[in-house]
Enzyme design. Structure first.
Site, PDB file in Angstrom:
ATOM      1  N   CYS A 103      -3.722  -4.456   1.067  1.00 43.58           N
ATOM      2  CA  CYS A 103      -2.453  -3.864   1.534  1.00 43.58           C
ATOM      3  C   CYS A 103      -2.714  -2.724   2.503  1.00 43.58           C
ATOM      4  O   CYS A 103      -2.161  -2.683   3.585  1.00 43.58           O
ATOM      5  CB  CYS A 103      -1.631  -3.367   0.357  1.00 43.58           C
ATOM      6  SG  CYS A 103      -1.085  -4.725  -0.667  1.00 43.58           S
ATOM      7  N   HIS A 104      -3.538  -1.776   2.085  1.00 42.22           N
ATOM      8  CA  HIS A 104      -3.751  -0.608   2.928  1.00 42.22           C
ATOM      9  C   HIS A 104      -5.228  -0.277   3.073  1.00 42.22           C
ATOM     10  O   HIS A 104      -5.594   0.821   3.463  1.00 42.22           O
ATOM     11  CB  HIS A 104      -2.969   0.587   2.386  1.00 42.22           C
ATOM     12  CG  HIS A 104      -1.508   0.275   2.196  1.00 42.22           C
ATOM     13  ND1 HIS A 104      -0.969  -0.051   0.981  1.00 42.22           N
ATOM     14  CD2 HIS A 104      -0.509   0.170   3.082  1.00 42.22           C
ATOM     15  CE1 HIS A 104       0.309  -0.329   1.123  1.00 42.22           C
ATOM     16  NE2 HIS A 104       0.625  -0.199   2.389  1.00 42.22           N
ATOM     17  N   GLY A 105      -6.098  -1.241   2.708  1.00 40.83           N
ATOM     18  CA  GLY A 105      -7.514  -1.109   3.015  1.00 40.83           C
ATOM     19  C   GLY A 105      -8.314  -0.153   2.154  1.00 40.83           C
ATOM     20  O   GLY A 105      -9.141   0.595   2.672  1.00 40.83           O
TER      21      GLY A 105
END
Lengths: 435, 181
Positions: B145-147
Site C-alpha cells: 500500500c505505502h511501501g
C-alpha cells in the site's frame, strides 16, 4: 392576530394557507422576486446543479436502500442482485454511483468559483464556512457509501481510512476500536456505516438550508465582486435565473447521463467487483478520484518531525500525514481571514488571479494525479512539492493582500454589463461599497 | 449561606442554583450518553471469538501460513536458521522501533515467528507470507500500500509504518499446536 400577514395570492386556498404559514410568501421572496445580480456567468450555475444532484442522490439512494442487505455475508450479493435482477436496478445504482462523482465535480467547480471571485469575503464568511461543512459531510457520506457494496476497495479503503484515527496520540487505538465495533473492519462497521450513510444526507440538507439562508441575507456575490447599488444592477431570480440554472442543469445532466449509460464504471475501480477479503490486500489501494488530492497529501508526509538536535519524535510521520490531510480542509475555514484584500473578484486582482490559476489549480491537479499513483519516486517527491504549494497558497494570502495593487473597480454592475463606456473610477481605494 | 453572600457583589443564591443545575444537567447528559457510545464498542459475542488454535505440523521450514484471528490475519512463519541469524545480527541502532529478535519469539521455539499480519501504518496486509510474494528489502514482508519493509523478525526497517508488526499473545499447547489469543 393583530399582525396577521397580508397575502395577495389569487388562489384562495394558497391565500388561506399563506396567512397562517407564509411559505408561499417565502418562496416568492426568496426564489421569485429575489434580487439577483444581473451579471452572473455560467460558473454561478453550479450551486443549483449541486442541489439537483443531491436530490437525485437521495431519491436513488432511498430506492437502493430498499433492496440492499446490510450484512457482510450478503451485502456484495445484494448489490449484484440489484444490478441483475431488480427492475431498473442497474440504472438506479449507476445513477447513484456516478452521482457521487457528479456531486463532487459540481461542488469542486462551485468552490473554485467562490475562491476565484472572492465569495468568501465579508459579509459572506458564514456562507463559506457552511460550505466547507457541506464538503466535509459530503466526504464522510461518500466514503461510507463506497464501503456498502463490500468489495475489495470498499473493505480496504475503510481499513486505511479508519486506521488514520489510530495516529491520534494516546486514545487513537481506542477510537479505532470504537469506530469498528470490533478488532477489524467487519459486520458491526458495515452496519453503522449504512446507518450513517442514510442519515448524513439529511444533515447535509439542513446545512445546505443554512448555506442558502445565509447568502439570501447578504445577497449573491457576482463576477465583478461589487455590491449591487440598486434595481438597475439586479434581476428577479424568476424567470431570469430559474431559466439560466435550468439550462445549465440540462447540460450537466447530459454529461451525467453519458457516464451512467455509456461509461458507468469509468470512474470506479474494477477491484470493487471482487468481494471483500480480509486476508488479501489489493496490490494498489486507491480511493475514489475525488479523494485523490487529499490522499496524496496524506502520503506526502513520509518523515517524522523531531525535536531539533535530538531523536525525540514530536510528530510521527503517520500523525503528520493525518494532520496534513485534515489541515488541507481545515485551512479553508480560515480563508476569509487569511485573505486580507478588500477586493473580491480576481478580475481586479492582478496577483491573486494568477496565484489561483497558475499556483493553486496546478498544485491541486498534481496532487490528484499523484494520489492515484503508487507510493514511490518520483511521485512521492512530486506530491511533497504539490503539498507545499497547496499550503503556501493560503499562507501567502496575507502578504499578497498587502503588496497587490488592485485594478480600478467599476462604479456599478449595470455600467460594464450594459456597455456604459469607460467603467473605471480610477480610484483603487474605493472598494467594497456597501449596497 | 445567606451570610456569606453579600447582596450587591453581583452574586446571588439564584446564580449559584443556575450553575449547580447546569452542572448537574451536564453530568446527567454525559452519563446518559455513555451507553449509546459504548454500544458501538465490541459486543460480547465479538469479544468471545477472541482465541484460535493452529496446527503447526504442516508448516515446513522456510514456509509461512496465514490464520484468521479476530477478523485479521496472523502470520505464522517457520524461519530458517539463516533468517533467524539475519534478524539477530542487526544492531539495535539501525532499527526504527528497536526490539531484539529474542523478545519477539518464545525461548526454545526461535524458529516460530507469530505476528499480527496487519501493517502498522494504515492496516494493509503485507505480502511475503505465501511463496512467490515479494518479501521486501529485508527478507521479511513488504506492504504494497505505502511501501513499508519488514525484516525476518517482522520489524519495520523502511517506509512509513511507525512500529514493528505486533506479536499477539500466544502459547504453545504442544510442539505442534499453538493457541493465539
Amino acid at each position: 392576530m393583530a399582525h396577521a400577514p397580508q397575502s395577495n395570492f389569487q388562489n384562495p386556498v394558497v391565500n388561506w394557507i399563506d396567512q397562517r404559514l407564509p411559505v408561499f410568501s417565502m418562496i416568492s421572496k426568496e426564489y421569485g422576486v429575489f434580487p439577483t445580480p444581473r451579471n452572473f456567468n455560467y460558473l454561478w450555475n453550479f450551486g443549483a446543479i449541486a442541489m439537483v444532484v443531491l436530490v437525485t442522490m437521495i431519491l436513488s439512494g432511498v430506492v437502493l436502500a430498499m433492496h440492499y442487505t446490510n450484512n457482510t455475508a450478503l451485502a456484495f450479493d445484494s448489490v449484484e442482485r440489484i444490478m441483475r435482477d431488480v427492475n431498473w436496478g442497474w440504472m438506479i445504482r449507476y445513477i447513484h454511483a456516478n452521482g457521487a462523482s457528479m456531486f463532487f465535480i459540481a461542488v469542486y467547480i462551485h468552490i473554485f468559483r467562490g475562491l476565484y471571485y472572492g465569495s468568501y469575503k465579508t459579509p459572506r464568511e458564514l456562507v463559506w464556512i457552511f460550505g466547507v461543512v457541506i464538503l466535509l459531510l459530503m466526504m464522510g457520506t461518500a466514503f461510507m457509501g463506497y464501503v456498502l457494496p463490500w468489495g475489495q476497495m470498499s473493505f480496504w479503503g475503510a481499513t486505511v481510512i479508519t486506521n488514520l484515527f489510530s495516529a491520534i496520540p494516546v486514545v487513537g487505538e481506542h477510537i479505532v476500536t470504537l469506530l469498528w465495533g470490533g478488532f477489524s473492519v467487519d459486520n458491526p462497521t458495515l452496519n453503522r456505516f449504512f446507518a450513517l450513510h442514510f442519515l448524513l444526507p439529511f444533515v447535509l440538507i439542513a446545512v445546505v438550508f443554512l448555506h442558502v439562508s445565509a447568502f439570501h441575507m447578504t445577497g449573491s456575490n457576482n463576477p465583478l465582486g461589487i455590491e449591487p447599488k440598486g434595481p438597475q444592477d439586479t434581476l428577479p431570480f424568476h424567470p431570469y435565473y430559474t431559466t439560466k440554472d435550468l439550462f445549465g442543469i440540462m447540460l450537466f445532466l447530459i454529461v451525467f447521463a453519458a457516464f451512467v449509460f455509456f461509461a458507468p464504471n469509468y470512474l470506479g475501480h474494477p477491484d470493487n467487483y471482487i468481494p471483500a477479503d480480509p486476508l488479501v490486500t489489493p496490490a494498489h489501494i486507491v480511493p475514489e478520484w475525488y479523494f485523490l488530492p487529499f490522499y496524496a497529501i496524506l502520503r506526502s508526509i513520509t518523515f517524522s518531525i523531531t525535536l531539533p538536535f535530538t531523536d525525540v519524535v514530536l510528530i510521527p510521520a503517520k500523525l503528520g500525514g493525518v494532520i496534513g490531510m485534515f489541515g488541507s480542509i481545515a485551512i479553508l475555514f480560515v480563508l476569509p481571514w487569511l485573505d486580507t484584500s478588500p477586493v473580491r473578484s480576481s478580475r481586479f486582482r492582478p496577483i491573486f488571479r494568477w496565484w489561483v490559476l497558475l499556483w493553486l489549480v496546478p498544485a491541486f491537479l498534481v496532487l490528484g494525479y499523484v494520489g492515484g499513483k503508487p507510493a514511490e519516486q518520483p511521485f512521492v517527491l512530486l506530491g511533497q512539492i504539490a503539498t507545499v504549494m497547496y499550503f503556501v497558497f493560503f499562507l501567502a494570502l496575507p502578504i499578497i493582500g498587502r503588496i497587490e495593487k488592485p485594478l480600478p473597480l467599476p462604479t456599478s454592475i449595470a455600467k460594464p454589463v450594459l456597455g456604459g463606456g469607460s467603467v473605471a473610477t480610477g480610484a483603487t481605494a474605493q472598494v467594497m461599497e456597501k449596497a | 449561606m445567606a451570610d456569606t453572600m453579600q447582596a450587591g457583589d453581583g452574586q446571588t443564591r439564584r446564580d449559584f442554583i443556575y450553575l449547580a443545575a447546569a452542572a448537574m444537567g451536564g453530568v446527567g447528559a454525559a452519563t446518559a450518553l455513555w451507553p449509546f457510545i459504548h454500544s458501538l464498542n465490541p459486543a460480547a459475542d465479538t469479544l468471545a471469538l477472541a482465541s484460535i488454535e493452529v496446527d503447526l505440523a504442516p508448516i515446513a521450514t522456510g514456509q509461512a501460513i496465514k490464520a484468521m484471528w479476530r477478523g485479521k490475519p496472523v502470520f505464522i512463519r517457520n524461519r530458517t536458521p539463516e533468517e533467524i541469524d539475519q534478524a539477530r545480527k542487526v544492531p539495535m541502532a539501525e532499527l526504527i522501533d528497536p526490539q531484539a529478535d529474542q523478545d519477539r519469539v518464545k525461548a526454545g521455539k526461535e524458529n516460530w515467528l507469530i505476528l499480527v499480519g496487519v501493517c502498522t501504518h494504515l492496516g494493509c496486509i503485507p505480502l511475503g507470507t505465501s511463496s512467490g510474494e515479494p518479501r521486501g528489502d529485508y527478507g521479511g514482508w513488504f506492504c504494497p500500500c505505502h511501501g513499508s519493509h519488514y525484516d525476518t523478525a517482522g520489524r519495520i526497517r523502511k517506509g512509513p509504518a511507525p512500529l514493528n508488526l505486533h506479536v499477539p499473545e500466544y502459547a504453545f499447547i504442544s510442539d505442534t499446536r499453538v493457541k493465539v489469543g
